[in-house]
Design an enzyme around this catalytic site. Sequence first.
Site, PDB file in Angstrom:
ATOM      1  N   GLU B 280      27.593  31.083  41.082  1.00 42.09           N
ATOM      2  CA  GLU B 280      26.796  32.183  40.538  1.00 42.09           C
ATOM      3  C   GLU B 280      25.372  31.700  40.233  1.00 42.09           C
ATOM      4  O   GLU B 280      24.400  32.410  40.486  1.00 42.09           O
ATOM      5  CB  GLU B 280      27.458  32.744  39.275  1.00 42.09           C
ATOM      6  N   GLU B 283      23.564  31.426  43.478  1.00 41.91           N
ATOM      7  CA  GLU B 283      23.226  32.765  43.987  1.00 41.91           C
ATOM      8  C   GLU B 283      22.035  33.345  43.226  1.00 41.91           C
ATOM      9  O   GLU B 283      21.112  33.921  43.804  1.00 41.91           O
ATOM     10  CB  GLU B 283      24.444  33.694  43.855  1.00 41.91           C
ATOM     11  N   CYS B 301      32.857  38.748  37.663  1.00 37.95           N
ATOM     12  CA  CYS B 301      34.147  38.157  37.252  1.00 37.95           C
ATOM     13  C   CYS B 301      35.134  39.211  36.801  1.00 37.95           C
ATOM     14  O   CYS B 301      36.340  38.997  36.835  1.00 37.95           O
ATOM     15  CB  CYS B 301      33.982  37.203  36.080  1.00 37.95           C
ATOM     16  N   SER B 321      27.178  40.337  42.154  1.00 35.46           N
ATOM     17  CA  SER B 321      27.361  38.990  42.703  1.00 35.46           C
ATOM     18  C   SER B 321      28.512  38.957  43.707  1.00 35.46           C
ATOM     19  O   SER B 321      29.533  39.620  43.531  1.00 35.46           O
ATOM     20  CB  SER B 321      27.638  38.018  41.550  1.00 35.46           C
ATOM     21  N   LYS B 354      43.316  42.599  36.226  1.00 35.49           N
ATOM     22  CA  LYS B 354      43.552  41.493  37.158  1.00 35.49           C
ATOM     23  C   LYS B 354      44.752  41.779  38.058  1.00 35.49           C
ATOM     24  O   LYS B 354      44.835  41.287  39.180  1.00 35.49           O
ATOM     25  CB  LYS B 354      43.790  40.192  36.375  1.00 35.49           C
ATOM     26  N   GLU B 357      43.236  43.547  40.766  1.00 34.14           N
ATOM     27  CA  GLU B 357      42.400  42.644  41.573  1.00 34.14           C
ATOM     28  C   GLU B 357      43.275  41.807  42.501  1.00 34.14           C
ATOM     29  O   GLU B 357      42.967  41.628  43.684  1.00 34.14           O
ATOM     30  CB  GLU B 357      41.567  41.722  40.673  1.00 34.14           C
ATOM     31  N   GLU B 362      40.897  42.501  49.769  1.00 32.63           N
ATOM     32  CA  GLU B 362      39.894  41.450  49.916  1.00 32.63           C
ATOM     33  C   GLU B 362      40.448  40.078  49.542  1.00 32.63           C
ATOM     34  O   GLU B 362      39.896  39.056  49.928  1.00 32.63           O
ATOM     35  CB  GLU B 362      38.669  41.730  49.020  1.00 32.63           C
ATOM     36  N   CYS B 498      36.841  39.123  27.518  1.00 29.57           N
ATOM     37  CA  CYS B 498      38.247  38.953  27.877  1.00 29.57           C
ATOM     38  C   CYS B 498      39.151  38.674  26.683  1.00 29.57           C
ATOM     39  O   CYS B 498      40.335  38.969  26.721  1.00 29.57           O
ATOM     40  CB  CYS B 498      38.395  37.830  28.887  1.00 29.57           C
TER      41      CYS B 498
END
Lengths: 160, 560, 632
Positions: B280, B283, B301, B321, B354, B357, B362, B498
Site C-alpha cells: 500500500e 502504491e 482492507c 487501492s 470477511k 470476501e 476474485e 475491526c
Amino acid sequence: MTRERSEPEVIEAILEKTGIGESYVIAILQAVQEHYHYLPQWVFSYISARLGVGIARLYSVATFYENFSLEPKGKYVLRVCDGTACHVRKSVPILTRLRAELGVSAEVPTTGDLLFTLETVSCLGACGLAPVLTVNDKVYPAMTPEAASRLLAGLKETEL
Amino acid sequence: MKNQDIMTVNGIPVPLEGESNVLAVIRKAGIQLPTFCYHSELSIHGACRMCMFEDEQGRLAAACSAIPEAGMNIRTNTKRLLKYRKTILELILANHCRDCTTCLFSTDCKLQDLANRFQIEDVRFPNTNTVRKQDISSLCITKDQSKCILCGDCVRVCNEVQNVGAIDFAGRGSKMTVSTAFNIPLGESDCVGCGQCSAACPTGALVVRDDRGKLWDAIYNPDVIVTAQIAPAVRVAIGKAFGLGKSESAMGQITAALRRIGFDEVHDTATGADLTVMEEAAEFLARLEKGPHEYPLFTSCCPAWVQFAEKKYPELMEHVSTCKSPMQMFAAVLKDRHGEKPQFHVAVMPCTAKKFEAARPEFKADGGAFVDLVITTQELIHLIKESGIVFAELEPEAVDSQFGQMTGAGVIFGVTGGVTEAVLRRVSAAKSQNALRSIALTGVRGMDGVKEAAIAAEGGELRIAIVSGLGNVSKLIERIRAGEHFDFVEVMACPGGCVCGGGQPSAHFDEKKARGEGLYAADRLMSAKSSDENPLVANLYGGLLKDRSHELLHVSYGTH
Amino acid sequence: MKFIDRAALQSYRGECKTRSAALERQILVCCGTGCMSGGSLDVYDRFRELLAEKNIHVAVNLEPEPHGDTIAMKKCGCHGFCEMGVLIRIEPQGYLYTKVKAADCEEIIDKTILRGEHIERLAYTLDGEVYKKQDEIPFYQRQTRNVLTHCGHIDATTIDDYLAVGGYEAFERALFEQTPEELTAEMSASNLRGRGGAGFPTGRKWAEVRRHRNNNLAAGKSAQTYVICNGDEGDPGAFMDRSIMEGDPHRMIEGMLIAALAVGSDTGYIYVRAEYPLAVSRLRGAIEDLERFGLLGDNILGTEFSFKLLISRGAGAFVCGEGSALINAVEGKRGMPKVSPPLYAERGLFGKPTALNNVETFANIPQIISFGAENFRKVGPESSPGTKAFALTGNIRNTGLIEVPMGTRLREIIFDIGGGVPNGKEFKAVQIGGPSGGCLTAEHLDLPLDFDSLRKAGAMIGSGGLVCMDSDTCMVEVARFFMHFTQSESCGKCVPCREGTRRMLDILENIVAGEGKDGDIELLLELADTITATALCGLGKTAPQPVISTIRYFRAEYEAHINEKRCPAGVCTKLRAIAIDPEKCKGCSKCSKVCPVGAISGKVKETFAIDPEKCIKCGACAETCPFGAIDS
C-alpha cells in the site's frame, strides 16, 4: 403483470410536478399509484436512484400507508366503509355479499381479470348516508346487499 | 463553591453533568434500567417502553427521551413500574419464538436476560410466533424474523450509522416486520455484510452466520491439513468471554486453543498486514509521483467498505487501492506452498464481511478459494466452549515459526487509524522509537469516526483522513466531491475499526475502546515497529514473492 | 389580478358585498360529499339547463353588474344534515328542500323561484309538522353555528362569496394593526383550546413556537417556522373537519394566515386525509384563488409578509392524526409518532418550530381576531369557551353535523337536536371521542360536554364524534369494534400498543364468540392499564378507553358473555341459538343452499333442520329464509 416494463418518462413527468427530494416521497408514490393503479416494482429502483433514497426506505413508506398497493388493482375499486356509523348500520353483510359475488377475499382482494378490487375503508366521513360504498371515489349512499349487488351487475354489464 | 444541579433517583442525589437524557443519569446512579431500543450512538426511538420512571406526582415518562432537570425526584422501581415492565416483557415474549435452548444467541440474549431478571414465570397469552423464519441467504448474517422484537436497533444502525439502508421497517401495526425492500433475501439486498445490525440486535433475530460445521468437517478430514490465521482484533476481544482481563492480547491462548481443536498450523494475520503495508505504501508513493489526483487513494482492507463502494460509489472504485486485504495476502502466500496434502485454510476474523470476501470470485484460483472458511470471534468462542477447552487455564503458545515474525504495524491494523499509522511508519525516513512515537500523535489514534491529519512531506503536506463507520464515509465523500482535497483515506466500515467488527462479541463503547488500547499495548511490546523491519517480509520479497508480488498481492475488483 | 395593498383588497371586498347583496334570489345546491353522492351535481346541472331554457339569467359567480332578475346558482358546502340530501336552500326565503332529485328542479323553478311559493312535499317534516325554513327546524334552531355559520350558505368554490361575508377582514387587521405578540396575547386571552382532542390552549402553543423561533434566531440559527393544519380527521364517525374544508375552506385558511403572522412563518401545510378527495379539490381551488389575488405568495398586500401554502395528502393511516406522526408524513416518511420531548413547538417539521392545529381550531381564529377574545368567551364555560362541532351518528334520528356551545348538556344534543333514538327504542349509550374516547350512559345525560367534565367522566371530546347507541347494541361488541379499529391502525412502533391492543382484541373476540374465560375482564383491565400508562403516543395511550369505559358501565354484559355464554342484546352471532321453526318452515331448501358449512339438511317440502355441531351461526340462512322460519 402487464405493466412491469419500465417507463422512465412517466416517472420523470411525475417528478417534474412533485419535485425531487425525500419529503416528496409520498406525493410521488401517490402520483405513480394514480397512473398505474398500483406501485410497480421497477418504479422503486428508479425513484431510489433519482432521489438518493434507499429502496428499503421507499418500500418501508409504501407498506406503511393503506392506500398504496404493490399488487395491480382492478379497474373498478370498490370500497365498503366500515366506519362506526356504517358498521352500526350493517355494512358487513354488504361486504360479505360482494366478496361472494366477486370471489375475492381480504387476502386476495382483486379478481383474476383485474376488473374489480374489493376493499374496506375506514370512515369516509359520509356517516349521514351510512352504509356507504365507493367505486373509484364515487360515493354510493345508503347501501344494502341487494343494492350493492345491482350496482356490481351494472358495472359488469358495461364491461361486456 | 458553586451549587451543583442535583437530581434524586430512588432517594439518592445524583449530580447533573450535562447528560442529555434521564436514562444516562439513572445509569450513572448505578441502576441498570432495562432497555431494548436505546443505544447512545443511535437516535432516540422510544419504542420498548421498558425504561419508564415515575415522578413524585405519579407521572410516568420514558427515561430515554426525558430531559434531566435539577430538582427532579424520580423512582425507577415502583410497584406499578415493575408490573408494567413485566406485562411488556410478557407481551414481547408472547410474540417471540422461544426456542431458547436451541437458540445460538441464548445467554447473550437481552430478552432472556430481562425475562430472568423480572422472573417471568408464565406468559398469559398464546404464543403467536412459534416457528423459525430464517433467512440464510447472506454469507455473513442469519436473520430470523421469529426472534425479532421490533426494537429497530438494526434499522437505525443500518441507516443512521452505516448509511447502507438494506433493511427498514415494513408494514405497520402487528404486521410490521424488519425487512429488505420487497422482502428479498438479505443476500440479494443492498447489505454489505458489515454485521453491525447483529451487533446491535438484543435477541437472536440477527446473528453472525454460523459456519462451525464446515470447520469440524475439515478438522476430521484426513486428506487435508487445516491452517489458521488469526486477525489482530480477535486477540483483544475474546478474553472477556472466558473471564480474562477485558482487553489484553490473548493471542497465545488462542493459538494454544486452536492447536487443541485440531488445527495443523496457526499463523498471525499481522504478518499479512505487514505485506499490505509494504504494498500500500508503494502504491501510495507511486501515485503521488504521478501528480495530484482529484480523489484520494482509499484503502481496501475492509471488505464491507469495498462492497459499499461497489454498490454506492462504483465510480470511485478506480481510486480504491488494488492491494488485497491482509487476510487475502497472507492466504495467497500460504496457499502458494504445495505440500503433500491440500490446505484447508481458515481465517479467524472479527468480521462478518470477511465471509463474503472469502467467497468472492476474485479470490479464487483453480476452482479453490484462498481462504476456505472464515470464522468470527463469536464462532471461535463457541468452538472453544464446545471443545471443552478451559481457555483461562491455557498456557500461551507461539504461532508457527515459518511465518512467525510480525511487527507492531501489522498488529495495530485492527483499530481505526492503525492502517494509516502503519503506512506512515513505513514511509517515514526516520525509524527511531521517538520518530515513530510522534506519528502516533498526528491525530491518527482515537475512536472518532472521522480523523484528519496533515503530514509534512516533500513539496508540501499530505492530507489524510481516517474514517470508520460507513455513514461517515458517505459524508467524507460528499466533502471530497464538494472540492476538499485528501491524498489518502483509510476506511473501516465498522465504527472504531475491526476491534468493533460485526463478528466480535457484543460490547459497550468503553469495552470497544479498551480493545483498541489492547492492540496499542501489544504494539508497544513488539521490537519491530515498521513493516519494512520485518525480516520475514524481506525474505518473502526475495523468495516466494519475487516478480510475483503483483500477481499474489493485488486484486482488480469486478473483473470476474 | 393581484391586490397590491390593503386598499385594493378592501375595495374588492366592498364590490363583492354589493354584488352579493344585489343577488337576492339564490339557489344553493349542497355540494358536500354527502349530497354529491346523492346526485347534487345532477341537480345543479339540471337547474342550469332549465334556467337556460327558460331564458332566465344566471350568475354562477358574483357578477360585476348584477341586476334584479338574475338568479345566483351556488355550489355550497355541507349543511350537516346529510341524511336529508340532496339539500337545496332557496334565498331570499331561506327555504330548505330535502331529498331533491333532478326531476324536482322544474317544479322548484316554476313555483318557488318564479312565484315564491313553497313546495311542501320537499320540506322537512317531523312528527307531522312541516318546517319551511331551515332556521325553524329544531335540528338547526338549537344550534349555535359560529364556525359552521357559512357552511351551506356561501359558494364554497369561490373566494368572492367568502369576501362578501367579510372574509379576510380578520387577517387584514392582524397584518396591519397587530404585532405577533398582540395576536398571541389575544389568542391566549380567548382561551381557545385545540379542537383536535387534547384541548391544549392555542395561544400557549403559539407563544411556545414564537419563543423557540426567537431563541433560534438569537443563537444565530434559522428563524424558520411552520404552520400546519391537521386535516387528518380519522376518527370513525367524525366529519366536522371535512365539512369545514369542503364548505368554508377560506375560513380555515384565514386562521392559518393569522397563525403564520403570530409565529413568524412563511410556509404552511394542510394535511388532508386520503379519504377526503373533495376537500382536497376545494382547498386547491381556494389556494389558487388566493395566489391569484396575492393573498398567498410574496409580499402579501405590499407588506414584508410572505406565505405559501401547500397541501399534503394523506395516504391512509389513522395514526397520522397524531402530531408527530403527521409531521413525519409531511416529511415523506412513515407516519410513526416520535418521542416527546422535544415538542414540535420546539422541533417539529424539518426540525423547526411548528404550530400545529386542527381544522376546526383554525376556523375559530378569524372570529376571535375580528370580534375580540372577550366576545369569544361569552359562549361556553370559562375553562372551555367557544362552540364545538359534533358529528351525530348511529342510532339517532337526526344524523348530521351540529355546532353547540361548549358545555351543552348531552341530553340536549341527543334528544333536542338529534331527535332521540329512532324506532321507539331506548337510549343506551353514546360513544364520544371515537376510538380514543369512552362511552357515556343515561346517567351522564346531564353532563356538560367540555374538555374537563368529560375527562372526569372517563371520556374525552376527541375530535367530536358522537355515536349514539340504542338498547339493541351489544357493548362488548362495540368495544371489540373499536379495539379492532385501533389495533389495525396501530403504527406498530411501541410494544404496549402494538402487542397489547392485539392481545386485548384477541380476548374480546373470544368473549363475543362465547369463548371468554374467567379472569378475562381482569386481564383486559390490566392490559388497558399498562397501555394507558406506557404507550408512546396519545393515540396509543387512549386506545383502551372504549374497553375501560364499557367495562365500567356495562360489566354485567361482559359477565353474561363470559359466564352464561349469552349476549344480552342478542347481537353476537356466535352466541345465537339458531333453529328452524317447524311451524313456519315450508321446506323450500333455500337455507341449505346458502349455508356455507353444509349444516342444514332436509327433504324438499319437509321441515329442514340445522346441525348445531356444524353451524357457525353466521346467520346467512336466517337472512335468506323467505318465511321467517329461522330465528336468530
